[in-house]
Design a protein around this motif. Sequence first.
Motif, PDB file in Angstrom:
ATOM      1  N   GLU A  51       0.853  -1.200   0.000  1.00 37.06           N
ATOM      2  CA  GLU A  51       0.000   0.000   0.000  1.00 37.06           C
ATOM      3  C   GLU A  51       0.887   1.247   0.000  1.00 37.06           C
ATOM      4  N   LEU A  64      -2.605   6.896  -7.701  1.00 35.44           N
ATOM      5  CA  LEU A  64      -2.841   5.782  -6.774  1.00 35.44           C
ATOM      6  C   LEU A  64      -4.166   5.044  -6.958  1.00 35.44           C
ATOM      7  N   HIS A  65      -5.180   5.707  -7.496  1.00 36.97           N
ATOM      8  CA  HIS A  65      -6.519   5.130  -7.381  1.00 36.97           C
ATOM      9  C   HIS A  65      -7.297   4.964  -8.684  1.00 36.97           C
ATOM     10  N   ASN A 104      -9.232   4.396 -11.965  1.00 36.57           N
ATOM     11  CA  ASN A 104      -9.106   3.400 -13.027  1.00 36.57           C
ATOM     12  C   ASN A 104     -10.490   2.885 -13.396  1.00 36.57           C
ATOM     13  N   HIS A 120     -12.413   4.334  -7.607  1.00 36.84           N
ATOM     14  CA  HIS A 120     -11.894   5.003  -6.418  1.00 36.84           C
ATOM     15  C   HIS A 120     -11.358   6.397  -6.717  1.00 36.84           C
ATOM     16  N   ASP A 178      -7.185   9.772   2.536  1.00 37.19           N
ATOM     17  CA  ASP A 178      -6.064   9.658   1.597  1.00 37.19           C
ATOM     18  C   ASP A 178      -5.276  10.954   1.472  1.00 37.19           C
ATOM     19  N   THR A 202      -1.403   0.699  -7.673  1.00 37.33           N
ATOM     20  CA  THR A 202      -2.189   0.059  -6.620  1.00 37.33           C
ATOM     21  C   THR A 202      -1.331  -0.968  -5.871  1.00 37.33           C
ATOM     22  N   ASP A 252      -1.360  -4.108  -5.495  1.00 36.67           N
ATOM     23  CA  ASP A 252      -0.969  -5.340  -6.193  1.00 36.67           C
ATOM     24  C   ASP A 252       0.293  -5.133  -7.019  1.00 36.67           C
ATOM     25  N   ARG A 257      -6.310  -2.260   1.618  1.00 42.54           N
ATOM     26  CA  ARG A 257      -7.280  -1.745   0.640  1.00 42.54           C
ATOM     27  C   ARG A 257      -6.631  -0.700  -0.241  1.00 42.54           C
ATOM     28  N   ASP A 258      -7.323  -0.401  -1.347  1.00 40.18           N
ATOM     29  CA  ASP A 258      -6.779   0.563  -2.298  1.00 40.18           C
ATOM     30  C   ASP A 258      -6.743   1.964  -1.697  1.00 40.18           C
ATOM     31  N   ARG A 259      -7.851   2.351  -1.079  1.00 41.59           N
ATOM     32  CA  ARG A 259      -7.910   3.654  -0.446  1.00 41.59           C
ATOM     33  C   ARG A 259      -7.582   3.503   1.031  1.00 41.59           C
ATOM     34  N   ASP A 286     -13.529   1.804   1.925  1.00 37.72           N
ATOM     35  CA  ASP A 286     -13.168   0.920   0.833  1.00 37.72           C
ATOM     36  C   ASP A 286     -13.248  -0.521   1.340  1.00 37.72           C
TER      37      ASP A 286
END
Lengths: 169, 706, 327
Positions: free
Chosen positions: B569, B606-607, B609, B628, B634, B688, B690, C229-231, C235
């Motif tokens: 992350e 970052l988010h 997509n 997102h 954030d 992201t 992943d 999580r992404d955020r 989320d």
Amino acid sequence: MTVDVGLTVNGVRHDLKVDSRTTLLDLLREHLGLTGTKKGCDHGQCGACTVLVDGVRKNACMNLAASLDGRGIVTIEGLGTEQALHPMQAAFIEHDGFQCGYCTPGQICSAVGMLSELKRGLPSAVTADLREAAVDMVEAEVRERMSGNICRCAAYPNIVAAILDAGKA
Amino acid sequence: MPDTILGQPIDRIDGKAKVTGAARYAGDRRAEHPAFGVIVTSTVGRGTINKVDIKEAQAAPGVVLVMSHENAPAQAPFKHAGDRHARPKPQLNGARVHYYGEPVALVVADTFEQATAAARLVRVSYQTEMGAYDLAGNRRFAYTPAELVQGKPDSSLGDFDKGFAQGAQTVDATYTTPYQSHNPMELVASLAQWDGDRLTVHCATQLVDAAHHSIASTLRIPLENVEVISEFIGGGFGGKLPIYGDAILAALAARQLKRPVKVTLTRQQMFSVTTHRAATIQRVRLAAGTDGKLTAIAHEVMSQSARMDEFVESAAASTRSMYAAPNRLTRHRVVPLDMPVSDSMRAPGDAVGQLAIEQAMDELAYKLDLDPVELRLRNEPTEDPEKHVPYSTRKLVECLKRGAAEFGWDKRPSVPGTLKDGQWLVGFGVAAAIRGNYRRPATARVRMDENRHVTVEMDMTDIGTGSYTIFAQVAADALGVPIGQVTVKLGDSSYPQTPGSGGSFGAASCAPAVHDACMEIKKKLDAGQGPGNLQAEVKSAPGEEFKKFSQYSYGAHFAEVGVDTSTGEARLRRMLGVFDAGRIYNSKTARSQLVGGMIWGVGSALHENAVVDQRYGLFVNHDLAGYHVPVHADVPAVDAIMLAGFDGKSNEMGSKGVGELGICGAGAAVANAIYNACGVRIRDYPITPDKVLRGLMRPANLAQQR
Amino acid sequence: MRAFTYERPVDLAAALVAIGQPGARFLAGGTNLLDLMKVEAETPQHLVDVSRLPLDQISEENGGLRIGAMVTNTALAGDSHVREHYPVLARAVLNGASAQLRNQATTGGNLLQRTRCYYFYDPSTPCNKRAPGSGCSALQGYNRIHAILGASDACIAVHPSDMAVAMMALDAEVEVEAPHSHRRIKIADFHRLPGNTPQNDTILGAGELITAVILPPPPPGGQVYRKVRDRASYDFALVSVAAVVETDGERIRSARIALGGVAHKPWRALEAERQLAGVPLSDDALAAAGETAVKGAQGHGHNDFKIPLAARTVASALAEAAKQRKA
């Protein structure tokens, strides 16, 4: 199917017959003309429709009007007026806590509800020690607790500044 | 500095209306006995409608009208040529389906609930065809577009190959940026109402004049019979440059039903019925000598374009002006896909172009073992390298130096993966920002009454930018009256014509018109007329300065990011932008826009997509839970500094565009900070967990995490 | 939303009768049911509003806790006993959704949340969970958020709850009422794997209402809930881990591991837990437990990353829990 609903909105009692499908959001906007509460997603994913239900912040889009029979609702129109602003409304103006203004009523109602949650010592995901009965109003807490209110203009830093300012009062 | 209200951080004059809920957006408008329309959209990406079965829907409670291509009134045909936003936008005008989620029917009922339920009862059958939905997979169909907003699709100077070969260090990297969706908080909505043959449409549009033309021409009625009102707009970002089916269908239905009709898109429909930012594949090649001076720059862009309507994402346009290098090459290609229509989204071209080129510059800096701030300083041009004209003003060097000092850039770890804070690896990143400066003709009308109260009228819009406030400041300054004595009226097609809000040109185009009209009033006052009953209407237009000078606004972003070593992350920790946008009309609202733009950059890094299901051509994650955008958590400390400036070549007020500048380069600063934090270079946005995790797990990186 | 009739019964008995009507569904907080009704992924004909039934109490019971089904997420996470003795549960709840939704969502409703699979939410696409027999769009589609454990060819959706993951680690039981029956279901048995009937998320029978969740006495050791999580907030989990670890400082006495975001149900990693019991506390042991937790996991392309992510998150959450060393 229609249902009978009695609600107090901003101190005024309304007795209505509505479609069972009508959400609190559509009831406020289309039946009562209280369009300050905004529809941004209609699915609890943005927070633009945040209002206070018996003092607790909730998404108006995720409530059927029918299930709120007898409840008291406060919307942005009930918090303050242009002539007599609520301190949170004044702080948002001073800190420029908005740009387009569409998420703003939801942000402000949410912030008011959030401060009362903080006062009651309710924890958040970033509260370091859950056993502490009191939680400090610091930036990180405000950010986490306000995360249910999306601002696409991304006025976030100014919103947080406004809330911290209004919260001190 | 003279004592003036211009530039002062005054509160928005529409602030009270916005914080009390009194501000009326299109969907907030009410009418007597309205009907509610809900749009039905296609469920195939390419094909032909066999039949629209409306029987069930028509019989549903409360339904007053079901419209499809089988019974829709005739409208002007769609035109490819001309002003993209002012041309006819016919709806339900044929059996062809051009993309998944295209309007195919409208259901109108007495209530919103009835219309929504009945819309699900419209049965549409299709002859489905194989569509092309994958950008990379269809690159062989790429073609060269005729032109960009900024000029020719390709440019070259010197001999790129030779210059590239000369480099002591080179970067040859491909970056991809995904589809992005504007997602303004306000849903696109229209309320249409007829009074005889006169139509009023309350809609959410950035460009009132274009909307006015588009609606009138589509319905084939005289311009003067249509009034378009867009007093408050809940965010635009380019997504409300065109009008959409809601406006046309509401007008058609209202005419037929002799009753006001309101049509609002759902959030899900916003992804396909409105426009989006095209996905891109960008190859960047850079070469530099050991002295850090670029010998060659190439930036080649391939972007999606809807098969039904071309749009070019001009991602390499500003690369032509940004850095000095003797050998240069830019190319733009588009790949037609059976996808929804792409169009401008906040800083079209520049926003995604700088995600690529500014990351490539960072990669080059590491190869040269040079501080990335220093690399940029060494490639500062003295004139526009391709146009060979001087810059109107350019303070990129000052932005970089001031930002580095204020941010504490000297504390940046020079070796990636060496700064730890608990579970986090911490890194710093920098990127430069450049955004084309535009100006269009605009007309303002200013009136003064006997109490010296000033009223400014334009069909300009305020999409959250602060237009209402800054034009009041301009008028108050010009006429020497308190700002409380100025009323600004915008967003109505009955007011004088302006370009509207887009391309960051609103203030630079309209403020001079307001100023000039005020000066006319002042002349009349000085001549002993008035103060009552004074009126002036003045048109202001750009001159030759846009040809004689290279005009851009500039900035530098500094970001600190943490990367979780277990999960990949990446989270922003703090960010600073320093900007050069000429004269600032209101330092409070301008800062807000810049900070907002920076956060957009963070989101794009970052988010954001919008994912395409390659089988259907469907934006799969089409809601705000799946798509997102940054939330409060954030966004830690983000700040913007505006350098004092005045660009008299841009306009006589000295201002340049602000609204889109903040996003330019911002995402690259975040990407570069991620690399600095953990040594993982991700060229496929968004970055992201992943993707970062995959990088962290590479053996070379495992050592660093210890 | 399809038309429906609505009633709000005065008590539990009346509610259990009312639910016998054709197409009837219970409505509590409604934060998921209403959401799904709006896209017609749910189409109840009759709503039985149970939100005001007096099931909103949290009380101590046999050294554990009894949580009424109508206790809101906010009330649950804010309860002093939960904060003190079941921090993993409080943390999990606080990591879910937004404050507004937590103010409304209930404990019972949270257990009955349905998947966030994009295709389930989009009636224009095939989905076996929404329209049995229509096919699974996610299997060959965009499956980044989907299951790596316990999935089937019919469905690879994941359960979206955070709260239920913590309850899984705490060995909670779900109390269920029907007109003529009363039963307690172990939470491990409550949610089901998709198999060939992914339309059924749980083993609840027709007309059964969740009335409470029962927590046994708090387990010894440190408790951690880690959500990836992404955020940073608001989320759903890519992967989440509820970990409880008891150590004597050098050796692990016992460990509990539950995962979210990986399967059609909250996933307990029993083998990894057994593997840790009695072994010296070390990074390698925790990493090995993480690997065991994902043994047999299968990716579907976009979600392949969840396999190493889950393993690493388990190890990291265990390490954090072990550090707490709560007696």
